[in-house]
Write an enzyme that holds these catalytic residues in place. Structure first.
Site, short mmCIF file in Angstrom:
data_model
loop_
_atom_site.label_atom_id
_atom_site.label_comp_id
_atom_site.label_asym_id
_atom_site.label_seq_id
_atom_site.Cartn_x
_atom_site.Cartn_y
_atom_site.Cartn_z
CB ALA A 122 -0.92 0.00 1.22
CB VAL B 223 4.59 1.13 3.91
CG1 VAL B 223 3.55 1.03 5.01
CG2 VAL B 223 5.98 0.95 4.47
CE LYS B 224 4.24 0.15 -4.83
NZ LYS B 224 3.47 -0.01 -6.09
CB ILE B 225 8.60 4.39 0.71
CG1 ILE B 225 7.68 4.28 1.93
CG2 ILE B 225 9.40 5.69 0.76
CD1 ILE B 225 8.42 4.30 3.26
CB CYS C 119 3.69 6.07 2.16
SG CYS C 119 3.54 4.72 3.35
#
Length: 223
Positions: free
Chosen positions: A57, A83-85, A59
Protein backbone atom coordinates in the site's frame (compact mmCIF):
# COMPACT_ATOMS: atom_id res chain seq x y z
CA UNK A 1 9.67 -16.77 -8.51
CA UNK A 2 6.44 -15.72 -6.82
CA UNK A 3 3.65 -14.00 -8.73
CA UNK A 4 1.88 -10.88 -7.45
CA UNK A 5 -1.06 -9.06 -9.00
CA UNK A 6 -0.59 -5.34 -9.65
CA UNK A 7 -4.08 -3.88 -9.29
CA UNK A 8 -6.56 -2.27 -6.91
CA UNK A 9 -9.51 -4.10 -8.49
CA UNK A 10 -11.06 -6.40 -5.93
CA UNK A 11 -12.87 -8.27 -8.71
CA UNK A 12 -9.60 -9.00 -10.55
CA UNK A 13 -7.94 -10.09 -7.31
CA UNK A 14 -10.80 -12.46 -6.49
CA UNK A 15 -10.64 -13.97 -9.97
CA UNK A 16 -6.86 -14.40 -9.82
CA UNK A 17 -6.96 -15.81 -6.29
CA UNK A 18 -9.26 -18.62 -7.46
CA UNK A 19 -6.47 -19.84 -9.76
CA UNK A 20 -4.24 -20.51 -6.74
CA UNK A 21 -1.12 -18.95 -8.26
CA UNK A 22 -1.06 -15.44 -6.73
CA UNK A 23 0.83 -14.94 -3.47
CA UNK A 24 0.65 -11.15 -3.06
CA UNK A 25 -0.72 -7.87 -4.40
CA UNK A 26 0.80 -4.48 -5.18
CA UNK A 27 -1.27 -1.31 -5.41
CA UNK A 28 -0.56 2.37 -6.03
CA UNK A 29 -2.53 5.65 -6.23
CA UNK A 30 -2.91 5.38 -10.02
CA UNK A 31 -4.49 1.92 -9.72
CA UNK A 32 -6.66 3.16 -6.85
CA UNK A 33 -7.89 6.10 -8.93
CA UNK A 34 -8.56 3.78 -11.88
CA UNK A 35 -11.02 1.87 -9.70
CA UNK A 36 -12.89 5.05 -8.78
CA UNK A 37 -11.25 5.84 -5.47
CA UNK A 38 -13.14 4.90 -2.33
CA UNK A 39 -11.66 4.46 1.13
CA UNK A 40 -8.12 3.20 0.56
CA UNK A 41 -7.91 1.46 3.93
CA UNK A 42 -11.13 -0.45 3.27
CA UNK A 43 -9.86 -1.55 -0.15
CA UNK A 44 -6.52 -2.71 1.25
CA UNK A 45 -8.19 -4.63 4.06
CA UNK A 46 -10.58 -6.30 1.61
CA UNK A 47 -7.57 -7.37 -0.48
CA UNK A 48 -5.90 -8.73 2.67
CA UNK A 49 -8.99 -10.88 3.19
CA UNK A 50 -8.65 -12.38 -0.29
CA UNK A 51 -4.89 -12.98 -0.61
CA UNK A 52 -2.87 -14.21 2.35
CA UNK A 53 0.45 -12.66 1.39
CA UNK A 54 2.27 -9.32 1.18
CA UNK A 55 -0.07 -6.49 0.18
CA UNK A 56 1.76 -3.29 -0.80
CA UNK A 57 0.00 0.00 0.00
CA UNK A 58 1.45 3.34 -1.12
CA UNK A 59 2.53 6.17 1.17
CA UNK A 60 2.05 9.71 -0.17
CA UNK A 61 3.71 12.05 2.37
CA UNK A 62 6.62 14.07 1.01
CA UNK A 63 8.51 14.91 4.20
CA UNK A 64 10.40 12.44 6.37
CA UNK A 65 8.40 12.81 9.56
CA UNK A 66 5.10 12.70 7.72
CA UNK A 67 6.19 9.69 5.69
CA UNK A 68 7.34 7.77 8.77
CA UNK A 69 4.07 8.47 10.60
CA UNK A 70 2.01 7.56 7.53
CA UNK A 71 3.95 4.33 7.05
CA UNK A 72 3.48 3.36 10.68
CA UNK A 73 -0.26 3.99 10.39
CA UNK A 74 -0.69 2.07 7.12
CA UNK A 75 1.43 -0.87 8.28
CA UNK A 76 -0.80 -1.17 11.37
CA UNK A 77 -3.84 -1.92 9.20
CA UNK A 78 -2.98 -5.59 8.82
CA UNK A 79 0.04 -7.87 9.47
CA UNK A 80 0.39 -8.53 5.72
CA UNK A 81 0.53 -4.86 4.72
CA UNK A 82 3.83 -3.64 3.24
CA UNK A 83 4.26 0.11 2.79
CA UNK A 84 5.36 1.37 -0.63
CA UNK A 85 7.77 4.29 -0.59
CA UNK A 86 9.35 5.96 -3.66
CA UNK A 87 13.12 6.20 -3.68
CA UNK A 88 14.49 9.71 -3.14
CA UNK A 89 16.22 11.45 -0.23
CA UNK A 90 13.00 11.56 1.79
CA UNK A 91 12.05 7.98 1.00
CA UNK A 92 15.51 6.63 1.72
CA UNK A 93 15.76 8.30 5.13
CA UNK A 94 12.25 7.20 6.07
CA UNK A 95 12.94 3.63 4.95
CA UNK A 96 16.14 3.51 6.99
CA UNK A 97 14.21 4.53 10.10
CA UNK A 98 11.22 2.30 9.45
CA UNK A 99 13.29 -0.80 8.72
CA UNK A 100 14.89 -0.48 12.16
CA UNK A 101 11.38 -0.54 13.63
CA UNK A 102 10.50 -3.72 11.76
CA UNK A 103 8.17 -2.01 9.26
CA UNK A 104 8.34 -3.76 5.89
CA UNK A 105 8.99 -1.39 3.00
CA UNK A 106 8.59 -1.93 -0.72
CA UNK A 107 10.90 0.70 -2.23
CA UNK A 108 9.30 1.68 -5.50
CA UNK A 109 10.02 3.73 -8.64
CA UNK A 110 13.49 2.20 -8.87
CA UNK A 111 15.06 2.82 -12.28
CA UNK A 112 18.74 2.00 -11.76
CA UNK A 113 20.97 -0.52 -10.00
CA UNK A 114 22.46 2.39 -8.02
CA UNK A 115 19.03 3.20 -6.61
CA UNK A 116 18.47 -0.49 -5.88
CA UNK A 117 21.76 -0.71 -3.96
CA UNK A 118 20.81 2.32 -1.86
CA UNK A 119 17.39 0.80 -1.15
CA UNK A 120 19.07 -2.41 -0.06
CA UNK A 121 21.35 -0.63 2.39
CA UNK A 122 18.43 1.40 3.74
CA UNK A 123 16.79 -1.88 4.72
CA UNK A 124 13.93 -2.11 2.23
CA UNK A 125 12.35 -5.55 2.39
CA UNK A 126 11.41 -5.35 -1.29
CA UNK A 127 12.99 -3.39 -4.16
CA UNK A 128 10.83 -2.71 -7.21
CA UNK A 129 12.59 -1.90 -10.51
CA UNK A 130 10.06 -0.57 -13.04
CA UNK A 131 10.79 -2.50 -16.21
CA UNK A 132 8.10 -1.28 -18.60
CA UNK A 133 8.58 2.40 -17.88
CA UNK A 134 12.29 2.07 -18.70
CA UNK A 135 11.43 0.27 -21.92
CA UNK A 136 9.11 3.16 -22.77
CA UNK A 137 12.00 5.64 -22.78
CA UNK A 138 14.36 3.49 -24.84
CA UNK A 139 16.21 1.57 -22.13
CA UNK A 140 16.18 -2.19 -21.55
CA UNK A 141 14.31 -2.22 -18.28
CA UNK A 142 15.07 -5.85 -17.46
CA UNK A 143 18.77 -4.99 -17.29
CA UNK A 144 18.12 -3.23 -13.98
CA UNK A 145 16.53 -6.40 -12.60
CA UNK A 146 19.50 -8.46 -13.78
CA UNK A 147 22.07 -6.03 -12.33
CA UNK A 148 20.22 -5.76 -9.03
CA UNK A 149 19.99 -9.52 -8.65
CA UNK A 150 23.71 -9.87 -9.37
CA UNK A 151 24.55 -7.30 -6.69
CA UNK A 152 22.28 -8.85 -4.07
CA UNK A 153 23.63 -12.33 -4.73
CA UNK A 154 27.25 -11.20 -4.82
CA UNK A 155 27.04 -9.63 -1.37
CA UNK A 156 24.43 -12.00 0.09
CA UNK A 157 22.00 -9.19 0.80
CA UNK A 158 18.58 -10.27 2.12
CA UNK A 159 16.39 -7.87 0.14
CA UNK A 160 13.92 -9.24 -2.40
CA UNK A 161 13.46 -7.91 -5.92
CA UNK A 162 9.98 -7.34 -7.31
CA UNK A 163 10.09 -6.99 -11.09
CA UNK A 164 7.40 -4.34 -11.59
CA UNK A 165 5.77 -2.44 -14.44
CA UNK A 166 5.54 -5.64 -16.47
CA UNK A 167 3.66 -5.11 -19.71
CA UNK A 168 3.42 -8.56 -21.31
CA UNK A 169 4.03 -12.27 -20.61
CA UNK A 170 7.55 -12.15 -22.06
CA UNK A 171 8.50 -9.72 -19.31
CA UNK A 172 7.48 -12.35 -16.77
CA UNK A 173 9.69 -15.00 -18.38
CA UNK A 174 12.60 -12.56 -18.56
CA UNK A 175 12.15 -11.68 -14.89
CA UNK A 176 12.16 -15.35 -13.93
CA UNK A 177 15.29 -16.00 -15.99
CA UNK A 178 16.95 -12.98 -14.34
CA UNK A 179 16.29 -14.59 -10.96
CA UNK A 180 13.81 -12.01 -9.62
CA UNK A 181 12.18 -13.14 -6.40
CA UNK A 182 8.78 -11.78 -7.43
CA UNK A 183 7.03 -10.54 -10.57
CA UNK A 184 4.03 -8.27 -10.16
CA UNK A 185 1.70 -7.83 -13.10
CA UNK A 186 -1.72 -6.62 -14.24
CA UNK A 187 -4.52 -9.14 -14.48
CA UNK A 188 -4.34 -8.96 -18.29
CA UNK A 189 -0.71 -10.11 -18.24
CA UNK A 190 -1.57 -13.00 -15.91
CA UNK A 191 -4.28 -14.07 -18.33
CA UNK A 192 -1.82 -13.68 -21.20
CA UNK A 193 0.47 -16.16 -19.45
CA UNK A 194 -2.38 -18.64 -19.25
CA UNK A 195 -3.79 -18.38 -22.76
CA UNK A 196 -2.31 -20.04 -25.83
CA UNK A 197 -4.13 -20.61 -29.14
CA UNK A 198 -2.80 -24.16 -29.45
CA UNK A 199 -4.25 -24.98 -26.02
CA UNK A 200 -7.63 -23.63 -27.13
CA UNK A 201 -7.47 -25.65 -30.35
CA UNK A 202 -6.41 -28.75 -28.43
CA UNK A 203 -9.33 -28.47 -26.00
CA UNK A 204 -11.80 -28.02 -28.85
CA UNK A 205 -10.33 -31.02 -30.67
CA UNK A 206 -10.48 -33.23 -27.57
CA UNK A 207 -14.11 -32.27 -26.97
CA UNK A 208 -15.02 -32.90 -30.62
CA UNK A 209 -13.25 -36.28 -30.64
CA UNK A 210 -14.89 -37.25 -27.36
CA UNK A 211 -18.31 -36.44 -28.83
CA UNK A 212 -17.54 -38.54 -31.93
CA UNK A 213 -16.48 -41.45 -29.73
CA UNK A 214 -19.64 -41.14 -27.62
CA UNK A 215 -21.84 -41.11 -30.74
CA UNK A 216 -20.06 -44.18 -32.07
CA UNK A 217 -20.57 -45.97 -28.77
CA UNK A 218 -24.26 -45.07 -28.72
CA UNK A 219 -24.61 -46.31 -32.32
CA UNK A 220 -23.02 -49.65 -31.45
CA UNK A 221 -25.31 -49.97 -28.46
CA UNK A 222 -28.41 -49.72 -30.65
CA UNK A 223 -27.40 -52.64 -32.83
Amino acid sequence: MRLFLDTASVDEIRAAAKLGVISGVTTNPSLWAKEGGGDYRDIVLEICGIVDGPISAECLSRDVEGLVEEARRISSWHPNVVVKIPIDEVGLEATSRLSKEGVKVNMTLVFSANQALLAAHAGATYISPFVGRLDDVGHRGMAVVEETMQILECYHLPNQVIAASLRHPLHVIEAAMAGAHIATMPYSVLMGMLRHPLTDVGIERFLADAEKAAKAARARGKR
